[in-house]
Design an enzyme around this catalytic site. Structure first.
Site, PDB file in Angstrom:
ATOM      1  N   GLY A  95      -2.526  43.756  48.155  1.00  0.00           N
ATOM      2  CA  GLY A  95      -2.829  42.896  47.012  1.00  0.00           C
ATOM      3  C   GLY A  95      -4.277  42.445  47.011  1.00  0.00           C
ATOM      4  N   ARG A 180     -12.802  46.111  57.111  1.00  0.00           N
ATOM      5  CA  ARG A 180     -11.935  46.251  58.285  1.00  0.00           C
ATOM      6  C   ARG A 180     -11.871  47.720  58.696  1.00  0.00           C
ATOM      7  NH1 ARG A 180      -6.167  43.320  58.142  1.00  0.00           N
ATOM      8  NH2 ARG A 180      -5.665  44.760  56.443  1.00  0.00           N
ATOM      9  N   ASP A 253       5.102  43.475  57.845  1.00  0.00           N
ATOM     10  CA  ASP A 253       3.950  44.122  57.196  1.00  0.00           C
ATOM     11  C   ASP A 253       2.680  43.911  58.025  1.00  0.00           C
ATOM     12  OD1 ASP A 253       4.524  41.375  56.203  1.00  0.00           O
ATOM     13  OD2 ASP A 253       2.553  41.573  55.282  1.00  0.00           O
TER      14      ASP A 253
HETATM   15  P1  AMP Z   1      -1.104  38.528  54.394  1.00  0.00           P
HETATM   16  O1  AMP Z   1      -0.714  37.094  54.487  1.00  0.00           O
HETATM   17  O2  AMP Z   1      -2.573  38.763  54.436  1.00  0.00           O
HETATM   18  O3  AMP Z   1      -0.353  39.405  55.339  1.00  0.00           O
HETATM   19  O4  AMP Z   1      -0.682  38.990  52.928  1.00  0.00           O
HETATM   20  C1  AMP Z   1       0.648  39.125  52.502  1.00  0.00           C
HETATM   21  C2  AMP Z   1       0.691  39.808  51.171  1.00  0.00           C
HETATM   22  O5  AMP Z   1       0.093  39.000  50.148  1.00  0.00           O
HETATM   23  C3  AMP Z   1      -0.046  41.149  51.116  1.00  0.00           C
HETATM   24  O6  AMP Z   1       0.670  42.016  50.277  1.00  0.00           O
HETATM   25  C4  AMP Z   1      -1.365  40.767  50.508  1.00  0.00           C
HETATM   26  O7  AMP Z   1      -1.968  41.882  49.893  1.00  0.00           O
HETATM   27  C5  AMP Z   1      -0.965  39.692  49.509  1.00  0.00           C
HETATM   28  N1  AMP Z   1      -2.079  38.759  49.248  1.00  0.00           N
HETATM   29  C6  AMP Z   1      -2.564  37.817  50.085  1.00  0.00           C
HETATM   30  N2  AMP Z   1      -3.588  37.147  49.506  1.00  0.00           N
HETATM   31  C7  AMP Z   1      -3.755  37.677  48.282  1.00  0.00           C
HETATM   32  C8  AMP Z   1      -4.649  37.416  47.187  1.00  0.00           C
HETATM   33  N3  AMP Z   1      -5.592  36.471  47.266  1.00  0.00           N
HETATM   34  N4  AMP Z   1      -4.512  38.160  46.082  1.00  0.00           N
HETATM   35  C9  AMP Z   1      -3.571  39.108  45.986  1.00  0.00           C
HETATM   36  N5  AMP Z   1      -2.702  39.404  46.961  1.00  0.00           N
HETATM   37  C10 AMP Z   1      -2.784  38.697  48.099  1.00  0.00           C
HETATM   38 MG    MG Z   2      -0.601  41.260  55.909  1.00  0.00          MG
END
Ligand code: AMP
Ligand code: MG
Length: 477
Positions: A95, A180, A253
């Site tokens: 995302g 990354r 994930d």
């Molecule tokens: P994470 O907490 O980084 O593992 O993210 C969990 C999910 O939320 C993943 O699918 C990310 O791509 C999505 N995500 C986190 N932050 C954002 C954001 N600011 N905009 C869009 N998607 C997000």
């Molecule tokens: Mg993640």
């Protein structure tokens, strides 16, 4: 996997291939980064760039690391995946991340080059696809510290500021993009995604791809592949435990099939030894507490096994039996790695059956007296002795092995870091960088963390525990 991309190396050293993009259509979506108003280089990892084969010209280009321009040969895409977040299954996907391609290094290794925070993708849901400077710098610091500690991890190549604000609960924050570098971004959640879609051919393509990319040495069926994945996870979690690392958000994930640590959101290092330690503000039940990480890794691997069931056997009942058999062996594997590392931390070369008890009684003492985890082992390494009674037992144990005192010290110095990313030093560096634009504390911190096993240095401010009793971390959104 043959590392010969169709594109030749560009003058700047970019040499991008796209093996992931050759997986079935369902695993990826083409998407372009969204340009930002004012890209400025904040941090650049020159040693890593060199390993990747990038030359100075390539690195001068903040526009590329912001997503405003694409490196030669890039074919940007967002990856599809699912995941169990706090035990709840969800369809996710990149995302706020875009894969530019896989850099083939001068030594023919293959690394994903991914922008984190480059704008929305079809998987952004209601998110903005952006990232704030603080959390991206935090990922840079911790991932590079983990690498220096000898722990498999994704790396950080660059952080650029975007000149744009991102809006979060606490108002407008300076925006940033992190580049990354990872062995790959295939996650347990990628397999869950394929399984949820129910296309066995796609699932099989993903498993075959994972094997070619990360486990070419593994022969045998998909159960052998699963066991190899499990072995790397057992080794990885043990390494976290040995340095007091708490990942903080071990959702499926965020578990990579490569065996690298991935996704530095609410992670932090423990000060006083306590298995119940949790830093993440949203982890109210301690699901991802320090002492629960091996258990959660096993839980996540059970989700992977579930996803792989159709590959284990055509008959579901038999497949489940096979999966249960595999999963039940995780604990033994983890304990073996944990014990080997703990022995090294105590300078033990040989194995005795009472070693676990010896280690446990030290840990119990540490918990009861609330002493600092890192510094206790550091003190033992450097002959500054604390637990008197226990010390007697340990000395006797050391005498029962043939190695000399200097060999013992040498092993302990290699196994016990003198410096870890202390929470207050991380916060100090982040505040200076993102609020005052002062990068000096960050640079100093990165220098210290680049040589964590240097026991010849004495920098109390970098080795004292934070004293931040109710330190809290947040998911890096
Ligand atoms: P994470 O907490 O980084 O593992 O993210 C969990 C999910 O939320 C993943 O699918 C990310 O791509 C999505 N995500 C986190 N932050 C954002 C954001 N600011 N905009 C869009 N998607 C997000
Ligand atoms: Mg993640």
């Amino acid at each position: 996997m043959p590392n010969t991309p169709d594109t030749l190396s560009s003058p700047t050293g970019w040499r991008l291939d796209h093996s992931y993009a050759r997986l079935p259509q369902s695993f990826h979506v083409r998407v372009e980064p969204t340009p930002v108003p004012e890209p400025k280089m904040v941090l650049l990892n020159r040693p890593l760039a060199e390993t990747l084969g990038l030359n100075a010209e390539a690195l001068d280009d903040a526009a590329i690391f912001a997503g405003n321009a694409l490196p030669p040969g890039a074919e940007p895409l967002a990856q599809a995946y699912a995941g169990h977040q706090y035990a709840h299954f969800t369809m996710l996907g990149d995302g706020r991340a875009i894969l530019l391609g896989e850099q083939i290094t001068p030594s023919s290794a293959r690394f994903d080059i991914q922008l984190k925070g480059p704008g929305p993708t079809p998987f952004s849901r209601r998110g903005d696809g952006r990232a704030a400077l603080g959390p991206m710098l935090r990922e840079y610091i911790i991932s590079e510290a983990m690498h220096a500690l000898g722990i498999p991890t994704t790396r950080s190549l660059a952080v650029v500021s975007t000149g744009e604000k991102v809006w979060r609960q606490d108002g407008g924050l300076p925006g940033a993009v992190l580049t990354r570098v990872a062995a790959s971004h295939i996650r347990v959640g990628t397999f869950e995604y394929a399984a949820a879609r129910g296309e066995k051919a796609d699932l099989q393509a993903l498993a075959d791809y994972t094997r070619r990319r990360h486990y070419p040495e593994v022969e045998g069926g998909y159960t052998a592949l699963f066991e190899a994945v499990m072995e790397r996870q057992a080794a990885l979690i043990a390494k976290w435990m040995h340095v007091g690392f708490i990942h903080g958000v071990m959702n499926t994930d965020n578990m990579a099939l490569s065996g690298e640590t991935i996704d530095y959101g609410p992670c932090a290092f423990m000060d006083a030894y306590d298995p119940a330690t949790v830093f993440s503000s949203i982890d109210r039940n301690g699901r991802y507490a320090y002492g629960n990480q091996a258990h959660i890794a096993q839980w996540n691997l059970a989700r992977l096994a579930e996803a792989m069931l159709p590959l284990f056997h055509d008959d579901e009942k038999q497949a489940i039996e096979i999966a249960n058999g595999l999963i039940s062996r995780f604990e033994g594997r983890f304990k073996r790695h944990w014990l080997a590392g703990m022995r090294a931390k105590l300078g033990l070369f040989t194995e005795e059956s009472d070693d676990t008890a010896l280690i446990q009684s030290l840990l119990d003492w540490m918990r009861d007296t609330k002493v600092d985890f890192t510094n206790t082992f550091r003190d033992l390494t450097n002959g500054r002795i604390e637990p008197v009674e226990w010390h007697q037992r340990w000395s006797e144990r050391l005498k029962r092995q043939p190695q000399s005192a200097s060999e013992v010290t040498e092993l302990m110095r290699r196994s016990n870091p003198a410096f870890i990313p202390r929470n207050h030093k991380v916060e100090e560096a982040l505040t200076a960088a993102s609020e005052q634009g002062d990068l000096n504390p960050m640079r100093r911190l990165l220098t210290v963390l680049a040589a964590p096993f240097d026991h010849t240095q004495d920098w109390p401010e970098f080795s004292e525990p934070s004293g931040l009793e109710s330190y809290q971390t947040f998911c890096g959104t």
